[in-house]
Motif scaffolding. Structure first.
Motif, PDB file in Angstrom:
ATOM      1  N   GLY A   1      13.882   9.798  -6.400  1.00 40.45           N
ATOM      2  CA  GLY A   1      13.678  10.477  -7.680  1.00 40.45           C
ATOM      3  C   GLY A   1      12.204  10.595  -7.972  1.00 40.45           C
ATOM      4  N   PRO A   2      11.846  11.056  -9.178  1.00 42.57           N
ATOM      5  CA  PRO A   2      10.435  11.193  -9.540  1.00 42.57           C
ATOM      6  C   PRO A   2       9.797   9.818  -9.744  1.00 42.57           C
ATOM      7  N   PRO A   3       8.465   9.770  -9.861  1.00 41.43           N
ATOM      8  CA  PRO A   3       7.812   8.480 -10.121  1.00 41.43           C
ATOM      9  C   PRO A   3       8.413   7.833 -11.370  1.00 41.43           C
ATOM     10  N   PRO A   4       8.892   6.608 -11.268  1.00 36.62           N
ATOM     11  CA  PRO A   4       9.558   5.972 -12.409  1.00 36.62           C
ATOM     12  C   PRO A   4       8.555   5.421 -13.416  1.00 36.62           C
ATOM     13  N   LEU A   5       7.931   6.322 -14.154  1.00 36.57           N
ATOM     14  CA  LEU A   5       6.877   5.910 -15.081  1.00 36.57           C
ATOM     15  C   LEU A   5       7.107   6.570 -16.436  1.00 36.57           C
ATOM     16  N   ALA A   6       7.077   5.785 -17.495  1.00 40.13           N
ATOM     17  CA  ALA A   6       7.163   6.326 -18.854  1.00 40.13           C
ATOM     18  C   ALA A   6       6.280   5.489 -19.762  1.00 40.13           C
ATOM     19  N   GLN A   7       5.042   5.965 -19.937  1.00 43.80           N
ATOM     20  CA  GLN A   7       4.084   5.207 -20.749  1.00 43.80           C
ATOM     21  C   GLN A   7       4.047   5.758 -22.168  1.00 43.80           C
ATOM     22  N   LYS A   8       4.137   4.873 -23.144  1.00 45.34           N
ATOM     23  CA  LYS A   8       3.924   5.306 -24.524  1.00 45.34           C
ATOM     24  C   LYS A   8       2.436   5.196 -24.858  1.00 45.34           C
ATOM     25  N   ASP A   9       2.024   5.932 -25.895  1.00 43.42           N
ATOM     26  CA  ASP A   9       0.587   6.086 -26.161  1.00 43.42           C
ATOM     27  C   ASP A   9       0.020   5.206 -27.261  1.00 43.42           C
ATOM     28  N   THR A  10       0.886   4.739 -28.150  1.00 42.89           N
ATOM     29  CA  THR A  10       0.352   4.049 -29.317  1.00 42.89           C
ATOM     30  C   THR A  10       0.786   2.585 -29.337  1.00 42.89           C
ATOM     31  N   PRO A  11      -0.175   1.676 -29.450  1.00 47.79           N
ATOM     32  CA  PRO A  11       0.198   0.262 -29.507  1.00 47.79           C
ATOM     33  C   PRO A  11       1.017  -0.034 -30.764  1.00 47.79           C
ATOM     34  N   ILE A  12       2.076  -0.816 -30.622  1.00 48.82           N
ATOM     35  CA  ILE A  12       2.826  -1.216 -31.804  1.00 48.82           C
ATOM     36  C   ILE A  12       2.540  -2.669 -32.175  1.00 48.82           C
TER      37      ILE A  12
ATOM     38  N   ALA B   1       0.816  -1.216   0.000  1.00 47.66           N
ATOM     39  CA  ALA B   1       0.000   0.000   0.000  1.00 47.66           C
ATOM     40  C   ALA B   1       0.850   1.267   0.000  1.00 47.66           C
ATOM     41  N   LEU B   2       1.986   1.224   0.696  1.00 40.40           N
ATOM     42  CA  LEU B   2       2.886   2.385   0.734  1.00 40.40           C
ATOM     43  C   LEU B   2       3.234   2.835  -0.678  1.00 40.40           C
ATOM     44  N   PHE B   3       3.568   1.868  -1.522  1.00 43.43           N
ATOM     45  CA  PHE B   3       3.965   2.201  -2.891  1.00 43.43           C
ATOM     46  C   PHE B   3       2.801   2.085  -3.872  1.00 43.43           C
ATOM     47  N   GLY B   4       1.792   1.309  -3.512  1.00 42.08           N
ATOM     48  CA  GLY B   4       0.739   0.991  -4.475  1.00 42.08           C
ATOM     49  C   GLY B   4      -0.603   1.638  -4.207  1.00 42.08           C
ATOM     50  N   GLY B   5      -0.701   2.456  -3.138  1.00 34.45           N
ATOM     51  CA  GLY B   5      -1.959   3.146  -2.855  1.00 34.45           C
ATOM     52  C   GLY B   5      -2.908   2.343  -1.997  1.00 34.45           C
ATOM     53  N   LYS B   6      -3.044   1.069  -2.277  1.00 33.06           N
ATOM     54  CA  LYS B   6      -3.886   0.212  -1.448  1.00 33.06           C
ATOM     55  C   LYS B   6      -3.534  -1.251  -1.707  1.00 33.06           C
ATOM     56  N   ALA B   7      -4.107  -2.131  -0.920  1.00 34.65           N
ATOM     57  CA  ALA B   7      -3.958  -3.567  -1.127  1.00 34.65           C
ATOM     58  C   ALA B   7      -5.150  -4.244  -0.456  1.00 34.65           C
ATOM     59  N   PRO B   8      -5.726  -5.309  -1.046  1.00 31.68           N
ATOM     60  CA  PRO B   8      -5.430  -5.808  -2.393  1.00 31.68           C
ATOM     61  C   PRO B   8      -5.813  -4.802  -3.483  1.00 31.68           C
ATOM     62  N   HIS B   9      -5.472  -5.165  -4.723  1.00 30.13           N
ATOM     63  CA  HIS B   9      -5.784  -4.365  -5.914  1.00 30.13           C
ATOM     64  C   HIS B   9      -5.056  -3.029  -5.904  1.00 30.13           C
TER      65      HIS B   9
ATOM     66  N   MET C   1      17.244  -1.350  -1.147  1.00 32.03           N
ATOM     67  CA  MET C   1      18.465  -0.562  -0.982  1.00 32.03           C
ATOM     68  C   MET C   1      18.949   0.028  -2.308  1.00 32.03           C
ATOM     69  N   ARG C   2      18.590  -0.601  -3.397  1.00 28.74           N
ATOM     70  CA  ARG C   2      19.053  -0.119  -4.701  1.00 28.74           C
ATOM     71  C   ARG C   2      18.199   1.007  -5.274  1.00 28.74           C
ATOM     72  N   LEU C   3      17.065   1.285  -4.638  1.00 29.29           N
ATOM     73  CA  LEU C   3      16.211   2.370  -5.125  1.00 29.29           C
ATOM     74  C   LEU C   3      16.902   3.712  -4.955  1.00 29.29           C
ATOM     75  N   GLN C   4      16.825   4.552  -5.967  1.00 32.90           N
ATOM     76  CA  GLN C   4      17.372   5.905  -5.884  1.00 32.90           C
ATOM     77  C   GLN C   4      16.218   6.887  -5.748  1.00 32.90           C
TER      78      GLN C   4
ATOM     79  N   ALA D   1       6.767   7.702  -6.383  1.00 31.15           N
ATOM     80  CA  ALA D   1       8.208   7.950  -6.308  1.00 31.15           C
ATOM     81  C   ALA D   1       8.807   7.224  -5.117  1.00 31.15           C
ATOM     82  N   PRO D   2      10.002   6.652  -5.302  1.00 29.40           N
ATOM     83  CA  PRO D   2      10.722   6.167  -4.132  1.00 29.40           C
ATOM     84  C   PRO D   2      11.323   7.363  -3.409  1.00 29.40           C
ATOM     85  N   THR D   3      10.982   7.541  -2.163  1.00 29.03           N
ATOM     86  CA  THR D   3      11.489   8.682  -1.405  1.00 29.03           C
ATOM     87  C   THR D   3      12.095   8.166  -0.105  1.00 29.03           C
ATOM     88  N   ALA D   4      12.896   9.008   0.531  1.00 29.74           N
ATOM     89  CA  ALA D   4      13.552   8.572   1.768  1.00 29.74           C
ATOM     90  C   ALA D   4      12.531   8.057   2.773  1.00 29.74           C
TER      91      ALA D   4
END
Ligand code: SF4
Lengths: 464, 322
Positions: free
Chosen positions: A353-364, A163-171, A348-351, A183-186
């Motif tokens: 930074g901003p939310p690590p999200l990069a979604q493309k818009d068009t299906p290939i 839930a911390l990273f995903g907003g809620k659980a389940p789903h 421990m390996r998380l840096q 975002a991963p934050t301190a």
């Protein structure tokens, strides 16, 4: 002595609704049919919706492994949209996936399986336990009962990380195609580390020794519930820019032969399932003669394979036992311990930074299949789309592997083959013995909700 | 029973044989205990067609934790998920407790009820002669219960199980038990506080105040939008450009303006986060029309309804019986 029918229904302490219809003769189980009595029809539900809805909708297939469905749907969309995953996204996704595993495995061991071996207090929900083969001495028994209640907190903490990273659980909400929206934050990483510490403590001081104790006291269960040595895993914890690396490797193990899984060798059978073809479309048919379950049988190269923690651990060389009831229980605990260590490393390996999200818009792509292991084993999502609308969506869950009904050739699924041949020395032990073996597979029948074949849709070799 | 009458009874039967005293007194004591024992709620919990997410969410309850709920708040007499008994023993318990606690137990239903094919798309158990369908079990037990609580959106309104095209004909519990009140504690899954809080209200004060969908006002009175931390962004028309942004999620499909629940301040799993805080839209999972009115999930609310795709007919490939 004549044959006696044993109707083991309901099998309690699991997810969903399961019955086992068995036949007992001369102190031995000579036949067993595992029957799922629920059908929801998820594939029909997915049709004509936007394919990006899949992550949230398919999580609703299953409450105890919802994140796994969200994950495999995200990988599917990553492929359709050709997303690139940043390192932070990879670690964060796998931290969340690992946390979902921890809650599942801890809950399974203590809340579902433990009352098969430990005498619980005589009050609801434990009244009428009828454990006819309780072997622990009173002190050990008392201690493990205490651990039941500690397990509740440990599993809750694992979901707190989700839930911390995903907003809620389940789903959860954030593990989407293209990465993770949080975002991963301190502060949240730090909080997750402390929650994980508490879970680790519990795993090391309770789950591991408790498993060892039960394995020792009920040692005969290393010879009960044995299945053929045909094990399958799709691999687990996907990393890489394109999700192409699996931390735990996938594999097909037959006896001692290990090979890579090929998706084109997967087939499905409805011979004894409550389904029928109707004008070229598959429809449920609860009145079908001889059929006895809503689960469709999944097969690999025409044969039934066992999936789950035992398959993963053996294929990855982390466990070298057999395929009995106690082996399944034991391997799950080994995996739990391994995952707590991996998860700490990934956190421990998380840096920051901003939310690590990069979604493309068009299906290939207009079709894709993605696979990963969930808690109970092989999970596959497959979609055919037009523009960005679903034309066809197919889900094959671990339940279709472990809990399928027999096929046209009379082959037994893993759970049925584990039950058939089991000796029942005294009639009053029947449900106790059957219950132990059935639950060692961590049954989840909510997952047996799927339809439709794959034949012809999937032709690529798994990149593992 | 008066004290004098009680001691008279004891005295007159004290010398009798064959345990007449015990036989006379035990039922009275039992009755008295049950009458005074208001401290725990007797609960029968049926799982029907859902994902099992509500029992998992229930396990996530904190303050009280699940162990405390089970030991101090409720007597969970029947539950497919938690009970130690199994097989016919479990079914016997169901039969016994439903008559022993008749009109006093709370029936909790988790999942939708499929009506098509006489309810055969969901059976809670099989007996040697016939299946016990969810439809039959909920109808029978629902009419014997003191309270009926539908936990989760499937049980409340049909939910994802009843999403189009709903080939199983699934409905919420209210449509099966139309002649009596069903308390709906919706959510996909339910927030454990909404459920445990509802049980606590039943235990301590009786029936809670309900909204027009029969949900406890305590949790569902206001919209998500009303208390959302991002409301100032909305009011300033400062909308997120993409998922993961910190502005208002309306542009990303948020259904908060038409969804009643207290997620913004209650939050989830030990109160750590909720979907908008996770930089994603609220998808309206407590709603009567979830999920069909919420999909496409990432399309702005004002465009959702008009976006319904035309029915694409698709025939599955040949799947033989081998
Ligand atoms: S994020 Fe959703 S609930 Fe919050 S202000 Fe925007 S529209 Fe309203």
């Amino acid at each position: 002595m004549s044959k006696q029918r044993v109707m083991f229904s309901p099998v309690t302490r699991l997810s969903g609704l399961l019955s086992v219809d068995a036949v007992l003769e001369k102190g031995k189980i000579i036949d067993a049919k595992a029957s799922s009595t629920m059908f929801r029809g998820f594939e029909q539900l997915m049709r004509d919706r936007k394919v990006t809805d899949a992550v949230y909708l398919t999580q609703r297939v299953c409450g105890i492994c919802s994140l796994a469905h969200g994950a495999v749907a995200s990988y599917l969309l990553d492929e359709i949209y050709d997303n690139n995953l940043s390192e932070n996204a990879q670690y964060l996704r796998n931290v969340m996936y690992a946390a979902e595993f921890l809650q599942n495995h801890i809950r399974h061991f203590y809340l579902f399986s433990m009352p098969d071996f430990v005498k619980m207090p005589e009050r609801p929900p434990f009244q009428g336990q009828n454990l006819t083969d309780a072997r622990l001495n009173p002190e050990d028994n008392q201690r493990l009962v205490g651990h039941y209640f500690e397990a509740i907190k440990a599993a809750q903490r694992a979901h707190e990380i989700v839930a911390l990273f995903g907003g809620k659980a389940p789903h959860q909400h954030s593990f989407l195609h293209g990465g993770v929206t949080v975002a991963p934050t301190a502060d949240n990483v730090n909080r997750a580390v402390f929650l994980l510490d508490a879970i680790c403590n519990f795993v090391k001081s309770c789950l591991v020794p408790d498993t060892e104790l039960i394995a020792k006291v009920y040692h005969d269960y290393f010879k009960i519930g044995i299945t053929p040595r045909r094990l399958l895993s799709f691999g687990l914890f996907r990393f890489g820019l394109k999700n192409e690396v699996y931390y735990f490797k996938g594999g097909v193990l037959e006896g001692n032969n290990l090979s890579l899984p090929r998706l084109d060798l997967i087939s499905e059978s409805i011979t004894n399932s409550w389904f029928a073809m109707n004008n070229g479309d598959l429809q449920p048919d609860p009145h079908k003669a001889r059929a006895y379950s809503y689960v469709i049988a999944a097969k690999y190269a025409g044969q039934y394979f066992q999936v789950g923690p035992l398959a993963r651990m053996i294929i990855n060389g982390r466990y070298n036992g057999g395929t009995s009831t106690m082996d399944r229980i034991y391997a799950r605990t080994i995996e739990t311990l391994l995952i707590t260590e991996l998860m700490r490393d990934w956190l421990m390996r998380l840096q920051p930074g901003p939310p690590p999200l990069a979604q493309k818009d068009t299906p290939i792509k207009t079709q894709a299949t993605s696979v990963v292991d969930s808690m109970r084993g092989c999970l596959l999502h497959s979609a055919i789309i037009q523009d960005d609308q679903v034309v066809k969506y197919n889900i094959i869950t671990p339940t279709c592997w472990n809990f399928s009904p027999r096929d046209a050739y009379g082959q037994y699924s893993p759970v049925e083959s584990a039950l058939i041949g089991t000796e029942i020395p005294r009639p009053d032990l029947t449900y106790t013995i059957l219950g132990r073996t059935v639950r060692s597979f961590d049954p989840c029948l909510n997952c047996g909700t799927h339809v439709l074949d794959l034949k012809g849709n999937v032709k690529q070799e798994l990149m593992i | 029973m008066k004290k004098e009458k009680f001691s008279e009874l004891c005295r007159s039967l004290a010398q009798s044989k064959e345990h007449e005293l015990t036989r006379a007194i035990l039922p009275i004591v039992k009755k008295q205990m049950l009458k005074n024992n208001k401290s725990k709620l007797p609960v029968i919990w049926l799982e029907t067609n859902d994902s099992g997410d509500n029992n998992i969410s229930f396990m996530n309850t904190t303050f009280p934790y699940l162990g405390q709920v089970l030991s101090d708040m409720i007597d969970l007499l029947y539950s497919n998920t938690f009970m130690a008994a199994q097989g016919p023993d479990a079914l016997n318990i169901l039969n016994q407790v439903s008559s022993l606690y008749r009109s006093r137990f709370t029936l909790v239903v988790e999942g939708a009820i499929p009506l098509n094919s006489n309810g055969l798309f969901c059976s809670i158990a099989l007996t040697p002669n016939r299946p016990v369908t969810a439809l039959e079990a909920v109808t029978t037990l629902g009419n014997q219960a003191q309270y009926v609580v539908a936990i989760g959106t499937c049980a409340s309104f049909g939910g994802v199980t009843a999403a189009r095209p709903n080939i199983t004909g699934s409905v919420g519990v209210r449509d099966v038990l139309s002649s009596r009140k069903v308390i709906n504690v919706s959510g996909c899954p339910v927030n454990p506080d909404w459920f445990v809080g509802t049980l606590a209200h039943l235990l301590m004060y009786g029936l809670p105040e309900l909204d027009k969908l029969n949900r406890p006002n305590l949790f569902y009175e206001y919209t998500i939008h009303r208390h959302c931390q991002r409301r100032s962004y909305f009011d300033n028309k400062d909308f997120a450009e993409k998922l993961g942004d910190i502005e208002c999620m309306f542009s990303q499909g948020c259904v908060g303006p038409r969804t009643n629940a207290d997620c913004p301040y209650r939050q989830w799993v030990n109160y750590v986060s909720w979907p908008v805080k996770a930089n994603t839209p609220c998808i309206g999972c407590t709603n009567e029309d979830f999920p069909d009115a919420s999909t496409p999930f990432f399309m702005p609310l004002n465009e959702k309804v008009s976006s319904r795709a035309p029915q694409v007919l698709f025939k599955g490939k040949e799947l033989s019986d081998e």
